[in-house]
Design a protein around this motif. Structure first.
Motif: not given
Length: 158
Positions: A130-153
């Motif tokens: 499903k397109e919404e599943d693919i888009n949801g996965m991409m949105q999650f990965i982008d957001a998580f990457y952005q979060d860890l890039s801006e504020d590394p653990m």
């Protein structure tokens, strides 16, 4: 326990997220094998040059900006791609400071074989999802990457 945006996530669930990322990495290893002189970063750059070329003349700074890389790193890669015959450099007739990047026939062949054909075959595999599943996965990965890039653990967090 991790609480993010009202969502509860325990350590086991966080581990499952990382396991999914490891599976995704294995998917990337499923790409066609590359000859020794072809680096994956060259293909990414070749694809970006191809994309930019569809809109008009391409400068090295255009490629650097689109890939969020420094001009010196792009220049090194472009020199290597020029030596392999994938691109040529063309001086601007109106501004001698400007050099355009032009794909050669060989560069277009490499793009067709290693990029266009691969993504075409991959898109056929993705049709069953499903397109919404693919888009949801991409949105999650982008957001998580952005979060860890801006504020590394930091180590004190774990």
């Amino acid at each position: 326990m991790i609480i993010t945006g009202g969502n509860y996530m325990d350590a086991y669930q966080a581990r499952k997220v990382i396991d999914a990322f490891e599976k995704a990495e294995k998917i990337l290893q499923n790409r066609p094998p590359l000859p020794k002189d072809i680096l994956p970063s060259y293909l990414k750059m070749l694809d970006k040059i191809y994309e930019l070329d569809q809109k008009g003349k391409v400068r090295g700074s255009d490629v650097a900006g689109a890939l969020h890389q420094t001009k010196p790193s792009i220049t090194r890669a472009l020199c290597a791609m020029d030596a392999m015959g994938w691109i040529t450099k063309e001086d601007s007739v109106t501004d001698k400071r400007v050099v355009y990047i032009v794909l050669t026939d060989k560069g277009r062949e490499i793009h067709q074989y290693y990029i266009a054909s691969y993504y075409s075959a991959l898109s056929k595999r993705l049709e069953k999802y499903k397109e919404e599943d693919i888009n949801g996965m991409m949105q999650f990965i982008d957001a998580f990457y952005q979060d860890l890039s801006e504020d590394p653990m930091k180590r004190e967090e774990f």
